[in-house]
Every structure is written in structure tokens, then in C-alpha cells.
Write an enzyme that holds these catalytic residues in place. Structure first.
Site, PDB file in Angstrom:
ATOM      1  N   HIS A  56       0.846  -1.198   0.000  1.00 56.59           N
ATOM      2  CA  HIS A  56       0.000   0.000   0.000  1.00 56.59           C
ATOM      3  C   HIS A  56       0.883   1.250   0.000  1.00 56.59           C
ATOM      4  O   HIS A  56       0.668   2.172  -0.784  1.00 56.59           O
ATOM      5  CB  HIS A  56      -0.916  -0.019   1.223  1.00 56.59           C
ATOM      6  CG  HIS A  56      -1.740   1.228   1.398  1.00 56.59           C
ATOM      7  ND1 HIS A  56      -2.787   1.551   0.573  1.00 56.59           N
ATOM      8  CD2 HIS A  56      -1.647   2.251   2.305  1.00 56.59           C
ATOM      9  CE1 HIS A  56      -3.334   2.702   0.970  1.00 56.59           C
ATOM     10  NE2 HIS A  56      -2.648   3.147   2.013  1.00 56.59           N
TER      11      HIS A  56
ATOM     12  N   LYS B  62      -9.845  12.080   7.079  1.00 56.47           N
ATOM     13  CA  LYS B  62      -9.918  10.757   7.706  1.00 56.47           C
ATOM     14  C   LYS B  62     -10.901  10.706   8.867  1.00 56.47           C
ATOM     15  O   LYS B  62     -11.320   9.626   9.252  1.00 56.47           O
ATOM     16  CB  LYS B  62      -8.536  10.377   8.256  1.00 56.47           C
ATOM     17  CG  LYS B  62      -7.476  10.221   7.199  1.00 56.47           C
ATOM     18  CD  LYS B  62      -7.607   8.885   6.524  1.00 56.47           C
ATOM     19  CE  LYS B  62      -6.423   8.637   5.626  1.00 56.47           C
ATOM     20  NZ  LYS B  62      -6.482   7.272   5.077  1.00 56.47           N
TER      21      LYS B  62
END
Ligand code: MN
Length: 437
Positions: A145, A264
Site C-alpha cells: 500500500h 480521515k
């Protein structure tokens, strides 16, 4: 250190038939914890343990004299609306309760008929986040990732030099961690379009999921005391699934130099059931670091961490759009991955988090970071799958997606399988993106 014991016996069955079905996430060897009440009721939330398609109401069980005095004392910590006190008691108490429940749920147990009075059907229950989460730290432990994301921003230098030395993390926000089933509005934020001189405030157009494993801290540490690597797992209560929703256009503009913030913390969704580390013992695997990579420096290195630092936990992401629902199509899979892609182990995360004396508290929550593998189809976020929105994915409904559309439901599942052992599951996490306010 946790080892195999009678509660992992693959031949044990429950008197509850649904727990013995091969496709059940919750056989007698699992016994995960949650906090629940009957749906649409005004009952108080209290702790429960999943078995088959039922929940054992631990508050009600604690009011009986069915189990020993020691166990009833432990159950007293499970009658409130959060598991923090139970989590703070540590491994001996968690293990004692697990063994007592295992024995009372086993085929032929004398407690069967009284235990049946303490069952609530899972389909009739609703859940809340099982702990008062004081602090939430999100790690970044999949190197695949980190490399895929880094490549989008820095094609010539995707992986920053600290990545292979430090379990990278940022401090997230606990107030917006919600339970599976809770939906949220597409967030507004400040976005800087490349062709515009100034940023604008508008609804995000790049909503993404992040497939992560969540880690609940059990016993904390005193401020100033670092947790050594080989005792780090004594501080971990258990694991769940985490969808760390992200607004990529807000993130791209705000993240330098201090990291993600409003991109987030509008919603992070977790699955209701927390699978204990003890239930996961059969599925532990070795952890290794390629000899071409830097090896961990001493505080993050031990033979025990190498022998069994990883967990073979299969993870998947599915999508259900409005069109799936209208056409009565099943949700379709976007990603299949595994927690064993983590470049750093859970112990290394805990030890690194406390190496400066930072105190973790019972109920604190760690995210693994987006758990992508290194093959096509194992990307744990759309920003990777679509290469930053440049390569749309094709759905069976005929629709395309780069990022998510209003009405899209994202579902996550986790399972541990091993030859000779029953499969245990994490249940399901689902959450739907609603239109902006
Ligand atoms: Mn994340």
C-alpha cells in the site's frame, strides 16, 4: 505467551446446532466479544459473546449462579455499556472466562438449559462500539500500500526512507469511530483543484474505503514504561475489521506537512465482534523480512516475533450499489487480501508506540493501515485499484467506479482458515455513503 489449549480442540462441538455448521463464523472455538442490546429497544447495552447465530448475554449470565464465583466476578465487569474494565483485567481473566464459556457451551454440558435462557438471536440485536476508545492510532503497515500510494505522488521514489525502519503511524480521532451499519454523509472539505488558483470548499468527489484490521488494547502501560516486544501481545485484547473511510481530494491538499486530518476523521467504521488473540492462536504464522531489506533494530526484533508474529487472516471487500439492489444482484468483490501482508507485526506496533514511554490505555484502538497485497485484486483501497482514479473498475451492473458514488455500500469480511481447525470469522462490517448535506 498464548498457546493451543482445550478451547481450540477442533473436535469440540456445541449443544447449539448453528455453531456447528461449517459456514458459521462463530463456532465454539471462536467466542468473540461485543456490546449489544435488542434492536429498537430501550434496553441498556451490555457485553455478549457470539456463538453460532446467537449471543450469550453476559450480564444476564452474571446474575445467575451457573458458573463459579471467580467467573461470576469476571462477568460483573461485562454488565456495563463498555468492555474497558474487562479489557483492563488482562489475559488470565480473559482466558478464564473463555474456558468457562467453552465448557458451558460444549455438547453435553450440564449448564445447557440455563445457558439457553441467556441467549439473544444475533438477527434481533444491535451493537455499539464495544469500548470507550480513548485514543486511536492508525498505522501504515502494508509496504505494498505504501509503495502504491507513494508511486502516485513520487513515481521515482515511492517509498520514503523511514518506512523500512519505523512502523509509521498518525494519531487519528476516536470520536468518529462508529459501529457497522452506521452510514455517513459525503463530507465537505477544502479541495485544491490543479487547474484552479485557489482551493474551494465543496463535497469530496474522491471517497474511498481502506481495508484494515483494528486492534483493541487490553491492559495498558504506565506513562514512562515502554512495552518490550515479547510481552506486547499481553496488552492486546483482540481484533476486528476496520473501514477507515478517506476523502482523497481533501487528503491530497491537507496532508503536508503534518499528515491526514479532516480527510480521515469524518467516519471510521468497525465490525461489532472482537475476536480475542487466544481464539487466533491456531492461525498464527511466521513473520519474516526479506534479506534485501533492512532488518529491524534490536527493540523491534526477537525470535518469538519471527516465529509467530503474523496472522493468516483472509480479508475481503465487497460493493453493493443502488443498481445491485434494484437488480437484486449480490454484492460483488473488489478486493481479496490477507493480514499477513503486514510489514510490521502487531507486537512491533505496540512496542514502537510505547518506546518513548507513551501510555496506551485499556480500550485504545490501533489500525493496521490499508492491508494491500502485492498482486492485482489485493489492493485494499480504490486509490490503488484505480491508480489514483485514472483506471476505472467495471462492475457487473455495467457501472464503472473510480471513487464511490452516493448509495454505495462497502462490506468487509475476515476469516481464518487452517487445515485441521474449524474456520473462524469476524462477522461483517458494512457502511453506506449517503449524499452530502
Ligand atoms: Mn487508514
Amino acid at each position: 505467551m498464548l498457546t493451543l489449549n482445550q478451547t481450540h480442540n477442533p473436535n469440540s462441538k456445541s449443544w447449539l446446532a448453528s455453531a456447528n455448521q461449517a459456514n458459521s463464523d462463530f463456532p465454539i472455538q471462536n467466542l468473540p466479544f461485543s456490546v449489544f442490546r435488542r434492536k429498537n429497544s430501550h434496553e441498556l447495552f451490555r457485553a455478549g459473546v457470539a456463538i453460532g447465530d446467537q449471543i450469550i448475554d453476559l450480564k444476564q449470565l452474571g446474575q445467575t449462579t451457573l458458573l463459579s464465583k471467580d467467573i461470576t466476578d469476571i462477568l460483573a465487569t461485562c454488565s456495563g455499556e463498555s468492555l474497558n474494565t474487562f479489557m483492563s483485567m488482562g489475559q488470565p481473566s480473559w482466558s478464564a472466562l473463555r474456558l468457562a464459556l467453552f465448557n458451558a457451551l460444549k455438547e453435553g454440558a450440564a449448564e445447557e438449559s440455563d445457558m439457553r435462557d441467556c441467549l439473544v438471536a444475533q438477527k434481533d440485536a444491535e451493537h455499539k462500539v464495544a469500548a470507550n476508545i480513548g485514543d486511536y492510532t492508525d498505522f501504515y503497515t502494508s509496504i505494498h500500500h505504501a509503495t502504491n500510494i507513494g508511486r502516485l505522488f513520487r513515481p521515482e521514489n515511492p517509498l520514503l526512507p523511514n518506512y523500512q525502519w519505523i512502523p509509521i503511524a498518525y494519531h487519528g480521532r476516536s470520536s468518529s469511530i462508529v459501529i457497522s451499519g452506521e452510514n455517513f454523509r459525503r463530507p465537505h472539505g477544502q479541495i485544491k483543484h490543479p487547474d484552479k488558483e485557489h482551493p474551494t470548499i465543496e463535497p469530496s468527489k474522491r471517497i474511498d474505503y481502506e481495508l484494515e484490521v483494528g486492534i483493541f488494547i487490553g491492559k495498558g502501560n504506565a506513562l514512562g514504561d515502554a512495552i518490550p516486544l515479547d510481552s506486547a501481545e499481553e496488552h492486546i485484547f483482540g481484533l476486528c475489521l476496520l473501514n477507515d473511510w478517506s476523502a482523497r481530494d481533501i487528503q491530497a491538499w491537507e496532508y503536508q506537512p503534518l499528515g491526514p486530518f479532516l480527510s480521515k476523521n469524518f467516519a471510521s467504521v468497525i465490525s461489532p465482534w472482537i475476536v480475542t488473540l487466544e481464539a487466533l492462536v491456531p492461525y498464527r504464522t511466521e513473520w519474516s523480512r526479506s534479506s534485501e531489506d533492512p532488518q529491524p533494530i534490536p527493540y523491534l526484533e526477537s525470535p518469538l516475533n519471527r516465529e509467530q508474529g503474523s496472522i493468516d487472516m483472509q480479508l475481503e471487500v465487497l460493493i453493493e450499489t443502488d443498481l445491485h439492489r434494484q437488480s437484486e444482484l449480490s454484492p460483488e468483490r473488489l478486493c481479496a487480501s490477507n493480514f499477513n501482508h503486514a510489514y510490521w507485526t502487531m507486537s512491533q506496533m505496540v512496542t514502537h508506540h510505547t518506546v518513548n514511554g507513551c501510555n496506551l490505555r485499556s480500550g485504545d484502538f490501533l489500525g493496521s493501515g490499508t492491508m494491500s497485497g502485492d498482486t492485482a485484486g489485493s489492493e485494499g483501497a480504490l486509490i490503488e485499484t484505480t491508480q489514483g482514479g485514472k483506471k476505472p473498475i467495471q462492475l457487473t451492473t455495467g457501472e464503472q467506479r473510480t471513487f464511490l458514488e452516493d448509495g454505495d455500500k462497502i462490506i468487509m469480511r475476515g476469516r481464518c482458515e487452517k487445515e485441521g481447525y474449524p474456520t473462524i470469522g469476524f462477522g461483517e462490517l458494512s457502511s453506506t455513503l449517503l449524499p452530502a448535506k
